[in-house]
Design a protein around this motif. Structure first.
Motif, PDB file in Angstrom:
ATOM      1  N   ILE A 114     -27.706 -23.141  -7.873  1.00 36.17           N
ATOM      2  CA  ILE A 114     -28.950 -23.030  -8.637  1.00 36.17           C
ATOM      3  C   ILE A 114     -28.649 -23.008 -10.128  1.00 36.17           C
ATOM      4  CG2 ILE A 114     -30.191 -21.842  -6.786  1.00 36.17           C
ATOM      5  CD1 ILE A 114     -29.886 -19.260  -8.511  1.00 36.17           C
ATOM      6  N   THR A 115     -29.638 -23.435 -10.905  1.00 38.08           N
ATOM      7  CA  THR A 115     -29.556 -23.376 -12.362  1.00 38.08           C
ATOM      8  C   THR A 115     -30.695 -22.533 -12.926  1.00 38.08           C
ATOM      9  OG1 THR A 115     -30.839 -25.420 -12.522  1.00 38.08           O
ATOM     10  CG2 THR A 115     -28.446 -25.637 -12.537  1.00 38.08           C
ATOM     11  N   GLY A 116     -31.511 -21.975 -12.053  1.00 35.69           N
ATOM     12  CA  GLY A 116     -32.665 -21.178 -12.445  1.00 35.69           C
ATOM     13  C   GLY A 116     -33.822 -21.442 -11.503  1.00 35.69           C
ATOM     14  N   SER A 117     -34.967 -20.874 -11.809  1.00 33.87           N
ATOM     15  CA  SER A 117     -36.157 -21.090 -10.990  1.00 33.87           C
ATOM     16  C   SER A 117     -36.673 -22.508 -11.199  1.00 33.87           C
ATOM     17  CB  SER A 117     -37.261 -20.100 -11.378  1.00 33.87           C
ATOM     18  OG  SER A 117     -36.893 -18.784 -11.035  1.00 33.87           O
ATOM     19  N   GLY A 118     -37.303 -23.054 -10.169  1.00 33.31           N
ATOM     20  CA  GLY A 118     -37.904 -24.376 -10.288  1.00 33.31           C
ATOM     21  C   GLY A 118     -37.909 -25.104  -8.960  1.00 33.31           C
ATOM     22  N   GLU A 119     -38.376 -26.354  -8.999  1.00 31.80           N
ATOM     23  CA  GLU A 119     -38.438 -27.167  -7.787  1.00 31.80           C
ATOM     24  C   GLU A 119     -37.184 -28.035  -7.691  1.00 31.80           C
ATOM     25  OE1 GLU A 119     -42.193 -28.864  -6.106  1.00 31.80           O
ATOM     26  OE2 GLU A 119     -41.159 -30.749  -6.590  1.00 31.80           O
ATOM     27  N   TYR A 120     -36.353 -27.725  -6.720  1.00 33.83           N
ATOM     28  CA  TYR A 120     -35.141 -28.484  -6.443  1.00 33.83           C
ATOM     29  C   TYR A 120     -35.492 -29.606  -5.472  1.00 33.83           C
ATOM     30  CZ  TYR A 120     -32.504 -24.887  -8.817  1.00 33.83           C
ATOM     31  OH  TYR A 120     -32.013 -24.048  -9.778  1.00 33.83           O
ATOM     32  N   THR A 121     -34.617 -30.584  -5.369  1.00 38.59           N
ATOM     33  CA  THR A 121     -34.858 -31.700  -4.470  1.00 38.59           C
ATOM     34  C   THR A 121     -33.645 -31.894  -3.569  1.00 38.59           C
ATOM     35  OG1 THR A 121     -36.240 -32.796  -6.114  1.00 38.59           O
ATOM     36  CG2 THR A 121     -35.387 -34.170  -4.335  1.00 38.59           C
ATOM     37  N   ILE A 122     -33.900 -31.989  -2.280  1.00 36.80           N
ATOM     38  CA  ILE A 122     -32.868 -32.396  -1.329  1.00 36.80           C
ATOM     39  C   ILE A 122     -33.126 -33.879  -1.098  1.00 36.80           C
ATOM     40  CG2 ILE A 122     -31.814 -32.029   0.923  1.00 36.80           C
ATOM     41  CD1 ILE A 122     -31.833 -29.488  -0.857  1.00 36.80           C
ATOM     42  N   GLU A 123     -32.221 -34.695  -1.560  1.00 35.78           N
ATOM     43  CA  GLU A 123     -32.385 -36.148  -1.486  1.00 35.78           C
ATOM     44  C   GLU A 123     -31.485 -36.707  -0.389  1.00 35.78           C
ATOM     45  OE1 GLU A 123     -32.489 -39.282  -4.981  1.00 35.78           O
ATOM     46  OE2 GLU A 123     -30.426 -38.651  -4.571  1.00 35.78           O
ATOM     47  N   ILE A 124     -32.051 -37.552   0.452  1.00 38.03           N
ATOM     48  CA  ILE A 124     -31.298 -38.223   1.507  1.00 38.03           C
ATOM     49  C   ILE A 124     -31.190 -39.695   1.123  1.00 38.03           C
ATOM     50  CG2 ILE A 124     -31.128 -38.755   3.976  1.00 38.03           C
ATOM     51  CD1 ILE A 124     -31.161 -35.732   3.410  1.00 38.03           C
ATOM     52  N   GLN A 125     -29.958 -40.187   1.090  1.00 44.05           N
ATOM     53  CA  GLN A 125     -29.715 -41.593   0.799  1.00 44.05           C
ATOM     54  C   GLN A 125     -28.974 -42.211   1.983  1.00 44.05           C
ATOM     55  OE1 GLN A 125     -27.485 -41.236  -2.907  1.00 44.05           O
ATOM     56  NE2 GLN A 125     -29.282 -41.947  -4.014  1.00 44.05           N
ATOM     57  N   GLU A 126     -29.396 -43.401   2.364  1.00 45.42           N
ATOM     58  CA  GLU A 126     -28.740 -44.135   3.446  1.00 45.42           C
ATOM     59  C   GLU A 126     -27.861 -45.215   2.842  1.00 45.42           C
ATOM     60  OE1 GLU A 126     -29.810 -46.827   7.373  1.00 45.42           O
ATOM     61  OE2 GLU A 126     -31.413 -46.128   6.078  1.00 45.42           O
ATOM     62  N   LYS A 127     -26.647 -45.355   3.378  1.00 44.79           N
ATOM     63  CA  LYS A 127     -25.760 -46.413   2.902  1.00 44.79           C
ATOM     64  C   LYS A 127     -26.163 -47.725   3.565  1.00 44.79           C
ATOM     65  CE  LYS A 127     -21.030 -47.599   1.885  1.00 44.79           C
ATOM     66  NZ  LYS A 127     -19.620 -47.207   2.013  1.00 44.79           N
ATOM     67  N   ILE A 128     -26.543 -48.679   2.720  1.00 44.86           N
ATOM     68  CA  ILE A 128     -26.903 -50.016   3.191  1.00 44.86           C
ATOM     69  C   ILE A 128     -26.021 -50.984   2.428  1.00 44.86           C
ATOM     70  CG2 ILE A 128     -28.735 -51.732   3.377  1.00 44.86           C
ATOM     71  CD1 ILE A 128     -30.731 -49.406   3.518  1.00 44.86           C
ATOM     72  N   GLY A 129     -25.119 -51.644   3.147  1.00 49.30           N
ATOM     73  CA  GLY A 129     -24.122 -52.487   2.485  1.00 49.30           C
ATOM     74  C   GLY A 129     -23.191 -51.607   1.674  1.00 49.30           C
ATOM     75  N   ASP A 130     -23.086 -51.877   0.380  1.00 48.85           N
ATOM     76  CA  ASP A 130     -22.230 -51.088  -0.505  1.00 48.85           C
ATOM     77  C   ASP A 130     -23.020 -50.086  -1.338  1.00 48.85           C
ATOM     78  OD1 ASP A 130     -20.013 -52.474   0.378  1.00 48.85           O
ATOM     79  OD2 ASP A 130     -20.098 -53.953  -1.237  1.00 48.85           O
ATOM     80  N   GLN A 131     -24.333 -49.982  -1.105  1.00 46.65           N
ATOM     81  CA  GLN A 131     -25.174 -49.131  -1.935  1.00 46.65           C
ATOM     82  C   GLN A 131     -25.807 -48.012  -1.121  1.00 46.65           C
ATOM     83  OE1 GLN A 131     -28.150 -51.404  -3.936  1.00 46.65           O
ATOM     84  NE2 GLN A 131     -26.715 -52.857  -4.816  1.00 46.65           N
ATOM     85  N   TYR A 132     -26.092 -46.915  -1.820  1.00 45.52           N
ATOM     86  CA  TYR A 132     -26.866 -45.822  -1.225  1.00 45.52           C
ATOM     87  C   TYR A 132     -28.302 -45.954  -1.718  1.00 45.52           C
ATOM     88  CZ  TYR A 132     -22.645 -43.534   0.413  1.00 45.52           C
ATOM     89  OH  TYR A 132     -21.483 -43.236   1.071  1.00 45.52           O
ATOM     90  N   ILE A 133     -29.226 -46.017  -0.767  1.00 48.97           N
ATOM     91  CA  ILE A 133     -30.648 -46.171  -1.066  1.00 48.97           C
ATOM     92  C   ILE A 133     -31.366 -44.877  -0.668  1.00 48.97           C
ATOM     93  CG2 ILE A 133     -32.728 -47.540  -0.607  1.00 48.97           C
ATOM     94  CD1 ILE A 133     -30.402 -49.135  -1.919  1.00 48.97           C
ATOM     95  N   THR A 134     -32.153 -44.329  -1.579  1.00 50.39           N
ATOM     96  CA  THR A 134     -32.900 -43.103  -1.292  1.00 50.39           C
ATOM     97  C   THR A 134     -33.972 -43.390  -0.244  1.00 50.39           C
ATOM     98  OG1 THR A 134     -32.503 -42.241  -3.509  1.00 50.39           O
ATOM     99  CG2 THR A 134     -34.349 -41.279  -2.282  1.00 50.39           C
ATOM    100  N   VAL A 135     -33.935 -42.611   0.856  1.00 47.39           N
ATOM    101  CA  VAL A 135     -34.915 -42.792   1.925  1.00 47.39           C
ATOM    102  C   VAL A 135     -35.941 -41.662   1.966  1.00 47.39           C
ATOM    103  CG1 VAL A 135     -33.497 -44.301   3.364  1.00 47.39           C
ATOM    104  CG2 VAL A 135     -33.341 -41.822   3.664  1.00 47.39           C
ATOM    105  N   THR A 136     -35.588 -40.497   1.406  1.00 47.66           N
ATOM    106  CA  THR A 136     -36.562 -39.408   1.297  1.00 47.66           C
ATOM    107  C   THR A 136     -36.073 -38.379   0.298  1.00 47.66           C
ATOM    108  OG1 THR A 136     -38.046 -37.966   2.566  1.00 47.66           O
ATOM    109  CG2 THR A 136     -35.724 -37.852   3.128  1.00 47.66           C
ATOM    110  N   GLN A 137     -37.036 -37.623  -0.224  1.00 44.52           N
ATOM    111  CA  GLN A 137     -36.748 -36.494  -1.099  1.00 44.52           C
ATOM    112  C   GLN A 137     -37.589 -35.314  -0.628  1.00 44.52           C
ATOM    113  OE1 GLN A 137     -37.560 -38.130  -5.047  1.00 44.52           O
ATOM    114  NE2 GLN A 137     -35.354 -38.283  -5.373  1.00 44.52           N
TER     115      GLN A 137
END
Length: 150
Positions: A114-137
């Motif tokens: 943590i860095t303090g109070s606030g809205e954090y995000t758990i981001e899920i990225q799927e590897k497609i080819g050589d890149q990671y693409i965000t699929v949900t937050q």
């Protein structure tokens, strides 16, 4: 490049329990908000995170078209500060067996930066080819209570 595996959903919870006989999953204590109590004199901020003892799991469900071959997938889990800075995360490798159309992944996380109070995000990225693409937050509100003794 299109991937044959598709992310369906993810959720942050205390624990995902899978029943062996039925393969049904129970999600225990789903988190949307977390209260953190800190002792006095702990220094933290956007440039200096503190790891708090908060253990949780990120359970995800993945699907694909029914196929005779094994499908392998890779996902990256990122923990982002309220300002979008990456504070930590994990890599999850998984596969959907031949003749199956879905799989679940459970990423166990021990400690939360943590860095303090606030809205954090758990981001899920799927590897497609050589890149990671965000699929949900997934948003996770963190409220920090500083206990000061005077």
């Amino acid at each position: 490049m299109k991937n044959e595996i598709k992310h369906i959903w993810s959720i942050v919870c205390r624990k995902g329990l899978i029943e062996n006989d039925t393969n049904v999953i129970s999600l225990m204590e789903i988190f949307e908000k977390v209260d953190v109590n800190l002792k006095e004199n702990i220094k933290f901020g956007e440039d200096k995170s503190v790891i708090v003892p908060f253990d949780f799991e990120v359970v995800s469900f993945w699907k694909r078209q029914l196929h005779a071959n094994v499908a392998k997938g890779e996902a990256k889990l990122n923990i982002l500060s309220p300002k979008g800075k990456r504070l930590g995360g994990a890599l999850v490798n998984f596969e959907i067996p031949a003749l199956k159309s879905s799989a679940r992944t459970i990423a166990k996380i021990n400690g939360f930066p943590i860095t303090g109070s606030g809205e954090y995000t758990i981001e899920i990225q799927e590897k497609i080819g050589d890149q990671y693409i965000t699929v949900t937050q997934i948003p996770l509100e963190v409220i920090v209570h500083e206990n000061s003794k005077k």
